[in-house]
Motif scaffolding. Structure first.
Motif, PDB file in Angstrom:
ATOM      1  N   GLN A  87       7.359 -62.811  -7.047  1.00 14.35           N
ATOM      2  CA  GLN A  87       8.064 -62.447  -7.423  1.00 14.35           C
ATOM      3  C   GLN A  87       8.860 -62.442  -7.609  1.00 14.35           C
ATOM      4  OE1 GLN A  87       7.201 -58.966  -7.204  1.00 14.35           O
ATOM      5  NE2 GLN A  87       4.861 -59.535  -6.828  1.00 14.35           N
ATOM      6  N   SER A  88      10.751 -62.316  -8.666  1.00 12.71           N
ATOM      7  CA  SER A  88      11.668 -62.194  -8.773  1.00 12.71           C
ATOM      8  C   SER A  88      12.135 -62.785  -7.884  1.00 12.71           C
ATOM      9  CB  SER A  88      12.695 -61.209  -9.980  1.00 12.71           C
ATOM     10  OG  SER A  88      12.229 -60.475  -9.758  1.00 12.71           O
ATOM     11  N   PHE A  89      12.067 -61.483  -6.839  1.00 12.46           N
ATOM     12  CA  PHE A  89      12.818 -61.237  -5.553  1.00 12.46           C
ATOM     13  C   PHE A  89      12.347 -62.712  -4.608  1.00 12.46           C
ATOM     14  CE2 PHE A  89       9.551 -58.414  -4.335  1.00 12.46           C
ATOM     15  CZ  PHE A  89       9.207 -59.522  -3.413  1.00 12.46           C
ATOM     16  N   PHE A  90      11.699 -63.838  -4.540  1.00 15.08           N
ATOM     17  CA  PHE A  90      11.519 -64.721  -3.357  1.00 15.08           C
ATOM     18  C   PHE A  90      12.987 -65.444  -4.366  1.00 15.08           C
ATOM     19  CE2 PHE A  90       9.791 -69.268  -3.166  1.00 15.08           C
ATOM     20  CZ  PHE A  90       9.574 -69.082  -1.940  1.00 15.08           C
ATOM     21  N   LEU A  91      13.313 -66.033  -5.404  1.00 16.17           N
ATOM     22  CA  LEU A  91      14.175 -66.659  -5.906  1.00 16.17           C
ATOM     23  C   LEU A  91      15.757 -65.786  -5.218  1.00 16.17           C
ATOM     24  CD1 LEU A  91      12.939 -67.819  -8.965  1.00 16.17           C
ATOM     25  CD2 LEU A  91      12.703 -68.718  -6.938  1.00 16.17           C
ATOM     26  N   ALA A  92      15.430 -64.537  -5.564  1.00 19.88           N
ATOM     27  CA  ALA A  92      17.056 -64.207  -5.575  1.00 19.88           C
ATOM     28  C   ALA A  92      17.476 -63.653  -4.327  1.00 19.88           C
ATOM     29  CB  ALA A  92      16.667 -62.557  -6.674  1.00 19.88           C
ATOM     30  N   GLU A  93      16.237 -63.202  -3.262  1.00 23.32           N
ATOM     31  CA  GLU A  93      16.842 -63.056  -2.452  1.00 23.32           C
ATOM     32  C   GLU A  93      16.462 -63.757  -0.653  1.00 23.32           C
ATOM     33  OE1 GLU A  93      16.415 -58.674  -1.299  1.00 23.32           O
ATOM     34  OE2 GLU A  93      15.564 -58.913  -3.126  1.00 23.32           O
ATOM     35  N   THR A  94      14.973 -64.422  -0.787  1.00 26.87           N
ATOM     36  CA  THR A  94      13.882 -65.034   0.486  1.00 26.87           C
ATOM     37  C   THR A  94      14.769 -66.292   0.039  1.00 26.87           C
ATOM     38  OG1 THR A  94      12.121 -64.134  -0.328  1.00 26.87           O
ATOM     39  CG2 THR A  94      11.947 -65.567   1.430  1.00 26.87           C
ATOM     40  N   LEU A  95      14.801 -67.382  -0.919  1.00 26.47           N
ATOM     41  CA  LEU A  95      15.206 -68.840  -0.751  1.00 26.47           C
ATOM     42  C   LEU A  95      16.648 -68.714  -1.096  1.00 26.47           C
ATOM     43  CD1 LEU A  95      13.374 -70.134  -3.384  1.00 26.47           C
ATOM     44  CD2 LEU A  95      13.027 -70.080  -0.694  1.00 26.47           C
ATOM     45  N   LYS A  96      17.326 -66.994  -1.054  1.00 25.99           N
ATOM     46  CA  LYS A  96      18.945 -67.148  -0.589  1.00 25.99           C
ATOM     47  C   LYS A  96      19.281 -66.865   0.903  1.00 25.99           C
ATOM     48  CE  LYS A  96      21.168 -64.715  -3.850  1.00 25.99           C
ATOM     49  NZ  LYS A  96      21.379 -62.822  -4.425  1.00 25.99           N
ATOM     50  N   TYR A  97      18.581 -66.158   1.628  1.00 25.78           N
ATOM     51  CA  TYR A  97      18.389 -66.087   2.610  1.00 25.78           C
ATOM     52  C   TYR A  97      18.418 -67.263   3.554  1.00 25.78           C
ATOM     53  CZ  TYR A  97      19.817 -60.818   1.864  1.00 25.78           C
ATOM     54  OH  TYR A  97      20.372 -59.942   1.417  1.00 25.78           O
ATOM     55  N   LEU A  98      17.495 -67.723   2.730  1.00 22.36           N
ATOM     56  CA  LEU A  98      16.953 -69.041   3.680  1.00 22.36           C
ATOM     57  C   LEU A  98      18.623 -69.845   3.381  1.00 22.36           C
ATOM     58  CD1 LEU A  98      13.619 -69.180   2.508  1.00 22.36           C
ATOM     59  CD2 LEU A  98      14.318 -68.999   4.498  1.00 22.36           C
ATOM     60  N   TYR A  99      18.879 -70.061   2.474  1.00 21.36           N
ATOM     61  CA  TYR A  99      19.892 -70.731   2.282  1.00 21.36           C
ATOM     62  C   TYR A  99      21.063 -70.933   3.193  1.00 21.36           C
ATOM     63  CZ  TYR A  99      24.176 -73.725   0.206  1.00 21.36           C
ATOM     64  OH  TYR A  99      24.389 -74.053  -0.278  1.00 21.36           O
ATOM     65  N   LEU A 100      21.277 -69.607   2.945  1.00 22.78           N
ATOM     66  CA  LEU A 100      22.494 -68.850   3.530  1.00 22.78           C
ATOM     67  C   LEU A 100      22.104 -69.617   5.317  1.00 22.78           C
ATOM     68  CD1 LEU A 100      23.917 -65.797   2.270  1.00 22.78           C
ATOM     69  CD2 LEU A 100      24.268 -67.892   1.985  1.00 22.78           C
ATOM     70  N   LEU A 101      20.811 -68.820   6.024  1.00 24.87           N
ATOM     71  CA  LEU A 101      20.615 -69.446   6.939  1.00 24.87           C
ATOM     72  C   LEU A 101      21.136 -70.576   7.576  1.00 24.87           C
ATOM     73  CD1 LEU A 101      19.217 -68.517  10.258  1.00 24.87           C
ATOM     74  CD2 LEU A 101      17.254 -69.340   8.827  1.00 24.87           C
ATOM     75  N   PHE A 102      20.654 -72.223   6.877  1.00 20.60           N
ATOM     76  CA  PHE A 102      20.999 -73.160   7.055  1.00 20.60           C
ATOM     77  C   PHE A 102      22.571 -73.948   6.033  1.00 20.60           C
ATOM     78  CE2 PHE A 102      16.862 -72.533   6.989  1.00 20.60           C
ATOM     79  CZ  PHE A 102      16.470 -72.791   8.391  1.00 20.60           C
ATOM     80  N   SER A 103      22.858 -72.844   5.879  1.00 18.73           N
ATOM     81  CA  SER A 103      24.751 -73.010   5.104  1.00 18.73           C
ATOM     82  C   SER A 103      25.596 -72.601   6.387  1.00 18.73           C
ATOM     83  CB  SER A 103      24.974 -71.818   4.350  1.00 18.73           C
ATOM     84  OG  SER A 103      24.431 -72.466   2.954  1.00 18.73           O
ATOM     85  N   PRO A 104      26.601 -73.870   6.836  1.00 21.41           N
ATOM     86  CA  PRO A 104      28.029 -73.017   7.462  1.00 21.41           C
ATOM     87  C   PRO A 104      28.226 -71.388   7.305  1.00 21.41           C
ATOM     88  CG  PRO A 104      28.613 -75.254   6.520  1.00 21.41           C
ATOM     89  CD  PRO A 104      27.460 -74.406   5.920  1.00 21.41           C
ATOM     90  N   PRO A 105      28.451 -70.641   8.455  1.00 16.88           N
ATOM     91  CA  PRO A 105      29.049 -69.684   8.191  1.00 16.88           C
ATOM     92  C   PRO A 105      30.862 -69.240   6.722  1.00 16.88           C
ATOM     93  CG  PRO A 105      29.538 -70.271  10.582  1.00 16.88           C
ATOM     94  CD  PRO A 105      28.670 -71.527   9.883  1.00 16.88           C
TER      95      PRO A 105
END
Length: 192
Positions: free
Chosen positions: A131-149
């Motif tokens: 699904q397109s939302f896997f790249l646009a949302e799921t992976l984005k939120y995973l990236y942000l979860l491990f990014s600094p604030p």
């Protein structure tokens, strides 16, 4: 018997964000509710052999929850809530849960050309679509979860329902009565 869809797992993040607008007593209640719901959503993942959530779950009276619709199409809602809870509380548990879910995607959904959903979270039978939302949302939120604030700080940005960040623009008190959009007078148009 109650039912809950994985789609509803955006609610813990929404409640956590909303808790900031209340006074101390009420804010803690909303945040506690958000954390309890996040625990339920995380357990959707932990309840299956693949460690990936089904589409929805039933809660029979006096029994453990059971997966009722067994497919997983790589939805972002639980990860989105984990991101907000991490950013708002600093509790490392939310990063650990996110990492566990990511590892389950890697084990069960990764294929040579990307990621695919599962037809059955109990057997691991794959479908053939990402699904397109896997790249646009799921992976984005995973990236942000491990990014600094400091990466897309929540006091400067909001996310729409599709996970797109929008800059918060503040207006002076004088501008609050102005229209958001300038009205352009109609012009005559000649039709040939």
């Amino acid at each position: 018997m109650c039912k809950m869809d994985e789609l509803a797992c955006f609610a813990p993040g929404m409640l956590a964000l909303g808790s900031n607008g209340y006074g101390p007593g009420e804010a803690e209640k909303f945040l506690a509710l958000a954390e309890e719901l996040a625990w339920t959503c995380y357990n959707f993942y932990q309840s299956t052999p693949t460690k990936l959530a089904g589409e929805n779950y039933h809660f029979p009276t006096g029994k453990d929850m059971t997966v009722s619709t067994r497919w997983n199409i790589l939805r972002p809602e639980t990860i989105e809530s984990l991101f907000y809870l991490w950013r708002l509380t600093g509790n490392k548990t939310y990063r650990e849960w996110g990492w566990n879910i990511f590892q389950a995607f890697e084990r069960n959904s990764r294929v040579e050309t990307g990621y695919v959903g599962l037809k059955d979270v109990n057997t691991g039978l794959k479908d053939n679509m990402m699904q397109s939302f896997f790249l646009a949302e799921t992976l984005k939120y995973l990236y942000l979860l491990f990014s600094p604030p400091s990466v897309i700080p929540l006091d400067e940005w909001v996310f729409n329902t599709e996970g797109h960040p929008l800059k918060i623009v503040t207006r002076s008190p004088d501008e609050r009565d102005e229209h958001l959009f300038e009205v352009i007078p109609e012009k005559s148009v000649a039709v040939v």
